[in-house]
Design a protein around this motif. Structure first.
Motif, mmCIF file in Angstrom:
data_model
loop_
_atom_site.group_PDB
_atom_site.id
_atom_site.type_symbol
_atom_site.label_atom_id
_atom_site.label_comp_id
_atom_site.label_asym_id
_atom_site.label_seq_id
_atom_site.Cartn_x
_atom_site.Cartn_y
_atom_site.Cartn_z
ATOM 1 N N GLY A 113 51.044 35.298 74.479
ATOM 2 C CA GLY A 113 52.107 34.831 73.589
ATOM 3 C C GLY A 113 53.505 34.994 74.142
ATOM 4 O O GLY A 113 54.329 34.077 74.031
ATOM 5 N N ARG A 116 45.347 25.600 71.325
ATOM 6 C CA ARG A 116 44.692 25.351 70.061
ATOM 7 C C ARG A 116 43.239 25.804 70.146
ATOM 8 O O ARG A 116 42.694 26.016 71.218
ATOM 9 C CB ARG A 116 44.748 23.880 69.702
ATOM 10 N N ASP A 157 42.851 33.407 68.067
ATOM 11 C CA ASP A 157 44.022 32.621 68.437
ATOM 12 C C ASP A 157 45.042 33.592 69.035
ATOM 13 O O ASP A 157 45.745 34.296 68.299
ATOM 14 C CB ASP A 157 44.590 31.914 67.210
ATOM 15 N N SER A 166 47.811 33.109 70.350
ATOM 16 C CA SER A 166 49.232 32.842 70.108
ATOM 17 C C SER A 166 49.735 33.700 68.941
ATOM 18 O O SER A 166 50.940 33.845 68.744
ATOM 19 C CB SER A 166 49.474 31.356 69.827
ATOM 20 N N ARG A 167 48.815 34.295 68.180
ATOM 21 C CA ARG A 167 49.191 35.135 67.044
ATOM 22 C C ARG A 167 49.327 36.604 67.424
ATOM 23 O O ARG A 167 49.872 37.393 66.661
ATOM 24 C CB ARG A 167 48.159 35.002 65.928
ATOM 25 N N GLY A 168 48.793 36.984 68.588
ATOM 26 C CA GLY A 168 48.885 38.384 68.990
ATOM 27 C C GLY A 168 47.729 38.777 69.882
ATOM 28 O O GLY A 168 47.062 37.932 70.472
ATOM 29 N N GLU A 169 47.468 40.062 69.941
ATOM 30 C CA GLU A 169 46.471 40.581 70.873
ATOM 31 C C GLU A 169 45.345 41.298 70.130
ATOM 32 O O GLU A 169 45.520 41.720 68.985
ATOM 33 C CB GLU A 169 47.140 41.581 71.820
ATOM 34 N N THR A 184 45.661 42.793 63.549
ATOM 35 C CA THR A 184 46.659 42.034 64.301
ATOM 36 C C THR A 184 46.644 40.547 63.924
ATOM 37 O O THR A 184 47.393 39.760 64.502
ATOM 38 C CB THR A 184 46.455 42.200 65.820
ATOM 39 N N HIS A 185 45.787 40.190 62.991
ATOM 40 C CA HIS A 185 45.768 38.819 62.432
ATOM 41 C C HIS A 185 45.543 37.736 63.479
ATOM 42 O O HIS A 185 46.096 36.636 63.374
ATOM 43 C CB HIS A 185 47.073 38.533 61.662
ATOM 44 N N ILE A 186 44.726 38.054 64.463
ATOM 45 C CA ILE A 186 44.476 37.044 65.502
ATOM 46 C C ILE A 186 43.238 36.204 65.210
ATOM 47 O O ILE A 186 42.955 35.260 65.935
ATOM 48 C CB ILE A 186 44.329 37.688 66.899
ATOM 49 N N VAL A 215 41.151 33.512 63.102
ATOM 50 C CA VAL A 215 41.440 32.366 62.226
ATOM 51 C C VAL A 215 40.133 31.625 61.943
ATOM 52 O O VAL A 215 39.147 31.751 62.674
ATOM 53 C CB VAL A 215 42.452 31.390 62.882
#
Ligand code: SF4
Ligand code: SF4
Ligand code: SF4
Length: 176
Positions: free
Chosen positions: A151, A15, A63, A65-68, A49-51, A53
């Motif tokens: 991930g 988290r 984050d 956990s969403r990608g690199e 890559t939408h990492i 947040v």
């Protein structure tokens, strides 16, 4: 507990919180970063890559956990107040590196090479062993902290955290 340990602990728990938030690449140090960042979300909205947040306080954080991170520099170029700032083209985006934890399946005798297959720089190599499965070894200098290995790890035992300077140039083998 020092900042590196806090950061590592936060990622291990999967988290993002204020104490452990990993800012986007090329972020200034935390005091300068929060002073300049207007929380405009431009970096978040344009990361391919939408990492990125919104973390505590509305500031952006990574984050994994969403990608690199591909180090494309989109976030950097969108940051008008220059909270993300590259002094020169060779400046490292961050001091992050991967660290493989003791829960590694290979270290438990289970064949797994997922992290090595996910790593775009070849920083994780698997060393054959007589009478056992191959163990991963991390070449610190080849790792750029992109998070691509985080991930996919089935047991989430990889931490992406600031590098311990003592580990520079080391080839770190997972313990068995
Ligand atoms: S460098 Fe590119 S991939 Fe990495 S966080 Fe910024 S926008 Fe996302
Ligand atoms: S683009 Fe810059 S100012 Fe806007 S949220 Fe991201 S870091 Fe903050
Ligand atoms: S963080 Fe990126 S470069 Fe480093 S070992 Fe993981 S996948 Fe490879």
């Amino acid at each position: 507990m020092d900042a590196a340990s806090l950061s590592r602990r936060g990622f291990l728990r999967g988290r993002v919180n204020a104490a452990a938030a990993q800012r986007p690449p090329w972020a200034r140090d935390e005091v300068d970063f929060t002073a300049r960042c207007t929380r405009c979300n431009a970096c978040i909205d344009h990361c391919p890559t939408h990492i990125l947040v919104r973390a505590d306080g509305g500031y952006p954080a990574v984050d994994f956990s969403r990608g690199e991170c591909t180090f494309c520099g989109e976030c950097l170029s969108r940051c008008e107040p220059r909270a993300l700032f590259r002094t020169d083209d060779d400046a490292a985006p961050w001091p992050l590196r991967a660290r493989i934890g003791d829960a590694c399946l290979a270290a438990q005798g289970v064949e797994c090479r997922i992290c090595g297959e996910a790593c775009p720089t070849g920083a994780i190599r698997f060393r054959p062993r007589l009478g056992g499965v191959a163990l991963p070894a991390l070449e610190i200098d080849a790792c750029n902290g992109c998070g691509a290995c985080f991930g996919p790890c089935p047991v989430r035992t990889i931490a992406i955290a600031p590098m311990d300077p003592r580990e520079t140039n080391a080839l770190t083998e997972v313990k068995q």
